[in-house]
Write a protein that holds these residues in place. Structure first.
Motif, PDB file in Angstrom:
ATOM      1  N   THR A 136      45.676  42.084   9.905  1.00  0.00           N
ATOM      2  CA  THR A 136      45.742  40.640  10.136  1.00  0.00           C
ATOM      3  C   THR A 136      47.191  40.211   9.986  1.00  0.00           C
ATOM      4  O   THR A 136      47.738  40.196   8.882  1.00  0.00           O
ATOM      5  N   LYS A 137      47.844  39.869  11.077  1.00  0.00           N
ATOM      6  CA  LYS A 137      49.269  39.549  11.043  1.00  0.00           C
ATOM      7  C   LYS A 137      49.462  38.151  10.447  1.00  0.00           C
ATOM      8  O   LYS A 137      49.057  37.153  11.033  1.00  0.00           O
ATOM      9  N   SER A 138      50.035  38.100   9.257  1.00  0.00           N
ATOM     10  CA  SER A 138      50.271  36.833   8.574  1.00  0.00           C
ATOM     11  C   SER A 138      51.238  37.065   7.434  1.00  0.00           C
ATOM     12  O   SER A 138      51.570  38.202   7.100  1.00  0.00           O
ATOM     13  N   ASN A 139      51.675  35.977   6.831  1.00  0.00           N
ATOM     14  CA  ASN A 139      52.523  36.071   5.647  1.00  0.00           C
ATOM     15  C   ASN A 139      51.672  35.785   4.404  1.00  0.00           C
ATOM     16  O   ASN A 139      51.975  34.922   3.589  1.00  0.00           O
ATOM     17  N   PHE A 140      50.578  36.548   4.280  1.00  0.00           N
ATOM     18  CA  PHE A 140      49.656  36.443   3.157  1.00  0.00           C
ATOM     19  C   PHE A 140      49.360  37.840   2.625  1.00  0.00           C
ATOM     20  O   PHE A 140      49.579  38.834   3.314  1.00  0.00           O
TER      21      PHE A 140
ATOM     22  N   ASP B 120      48.402  36.735  -3.401  1.00  0.00           N
ATOM     23  CA  ASP B 120      47.004  37.187  -3.457  1.00  0.00           C
ATOM     24  C   ASP B 120      46.099  36.091  -2.891  1.00  0.00           C
ATOM     25  O   ASP B 120      45.181  35.609  -3.549  1.00  0.00           O
ATOM     26  N   ALA B 121      46.408  35.696  -1.655  1.00  0.00           N
ATOM     27  CA  ALA B 121      45.700  34.574  -1.036  1.00  0.00           C
ATOM     28  C   ALA B 121      44.202  34.825  -0.908  1.00  0.00           C
ATOM     29  O   ALA B 121      43.404  33.896  -0.968  1.00  0.00           O
ATOM     30  N   SER B 122      43.802  36.080  -0.742  1.00  0.00           N
ATOM     31  CA  SER B 122      42.377  36.407  -0.560  1.00  0.00           C
ATOM     32  C   SER B 122      41.645  36.596  -1.888  1.00  0.00           C
ATOM     33  O   SER B 122      40.430  36.758  -1.896  1.00  0.00           O
ATOM     34  N   GLY B 123      42.379  36.604  -2.989  1.00  0.00           N
ATOM     35  CA  GLY B 123      41.781  36.932  -4.280  1.00  0.00           C
ATOM     36  C   GLY B 123      40.704  35.964  -4.731  1.00  0.00           C
ATOM     37  O   GLY B 123      40.860  34.744  -4.629  1.00  0.00           O
TER      38      GLY B 123
ATOM     39  N   SER C 119      55.096  30.368   2.682  1.00  0.00           N
ATOM     40  CA  SER C 119      54.538  29.500   3.711  1.00  0.00           C
ATOM     41  C   SER C 119      54.102  30.374   4.867  1.00  0.00           C
ATOM     42  O   SER C 119      54.401  31.571   4.908  1.00  0.00           O
ATOM     43  N   GLY C 120      53.404  29.784   5.811  1.00  0.00           N
ATOM     44  CA  GLY C 120      52.922  30.575   6.939  1.00  0.00           C
ATOM     45  C   GLY C 120      54.039  31.115   7.805  1.00  0.00           C
ATOM     46  O   GLY C 120      53.910  32.157   8.440  1.00  0.00           O
ATOM     47  N   SER C 121      55.189  30.416   7.837  1.00  0.00           N
ATOM     48  CA  SER C 121      56.281  30.805   8.734  1.00  0.00           C
ATOM     49  C   SER C 121      57.379  31.609   8.045  1.00  0.00           C
ATOM     50  O   SER C 121      58.210  32.220   8.712  1.00  0.00           O
TER      51      SER C 121
END
Length: 264
Positions: A108-112, A131-134, A194-196
């Motif tokens: 999953t291409k992201s900055n997470f 750990d955005a998915s945690g 951030s996302g960017s």
């Protein structure tokens, strides 16, 4: 009114001013984060990585923490991907290798969901985990963090109440959602995702920073900690790295960044 009657009044005014100034000093001091008085940040680790480690030691620690076949807190397989972590020099506009990036879910291409290890002169000066998915059981996670970082100050707030997909307007009961410890006049954590890209702030009077922080949620009747981060940073070494970048050293001539770019 006689002169002798004025003296007590002046004394009272002086006392009031002194109290006001003292209160102002206390209030000013309170804007800074909890202080490390025992030198503990220097020996803390995050995911097995300590400040001052060599790059090779840090890579080995991360790979040990996330071995093949491991899963995240949501039982999703972790597909650890290692790449160079690069930053853009604000002085030269050139790309500079800042360390190593590990993506936990590179499909999953992201900055997470990353771990970024910052290296200067062969030594680690920061490790940053997103750990955005945690999603963790509240009581166990708090107990684990407090046991590992016993001298760090607890971060306190209140539970967010979530029922189904709706967030209640009111806050829930008080909650502990992490731990923090700093050396110097530190206003906040150095790194923000951030996302960017990434934002990096190296407060001039802040020397070291440590923190683990998650969002406390009362979700469908269950207390959890969600979407958090961890940071362990030597800001003095970080400022040396920024000077190195500004000098034009370390430019990756003509090489496009292989990971999410960031600007200081």
């Amino acid at each position: 009114m006689t002169l002798s009657a004025l003296r007590p009044c002046r004394s009272l005014i002086a006392t009031v001013l002194l109290v006001a100034l003292s209160a102002g000093a206390v209030q000013a001091a309170s804007i800074y984060k909890p202080q490390d008085t025992k030198g503990l940040i220097a020996v803390y680790d995050l995911l097995g990585v300590k400040l001052g480690m060599s790059e090779a030691e840090a890579v080995a620690a991360i790979r040990k923490r996330f071995p093949p076949g491991s899963k995240d807190a949501n039982d999703r397989p972790i597909n650890l991907k290692q790449s160079d972590y690069e930053l853009t020099s604000p002085a030269t506009g050139a790309k500079v290798k800042a360390g190593i990036r590990f993506d936990l879910h590179p499909e999953t291409k992201s900055n997470f969901d990353f771990v970024k290890v910052f290296v200067h002169e062969g030594k680690v000066w920061a490790v940053w985990r997103d750990d955005a998915s945690g999603r963790y059981v509240y009581e166990k996670m708090v107990a684990d963090v407090q046991a590992k970082y016993a001298d760090a100050a607890p971060i306190k707030s209140a539970f967010m109440i979530v029922n189904g997909g709706t967030i209640a307007p009111q806050q829930g009961d008080p909650a502990i959602h992490g731990a923090e410890l700093f050396e110097g006049q530190c206003l906040d954590f150095p790194f923000v995702r951030s996302g960017s890209g990434d934002k990096i702030r190296l407060d001039p009077a802040c020397r070291k920073a440590f923190g683990v922080s998650y969002q406390p949620q009362h979700r469908n009747g269950v207390k959890i900690l969600a979407s958090g981060f961890g940071q362990l940073v030597d800001l003095d070494a970080g400022r040396s790295f920024v000077k190195y970048m500004a000098s034009g050293a370390g430019n990756i001539n003509g090489e496009k960044p292989r990971t999410g770019d960031a600007k200081l």
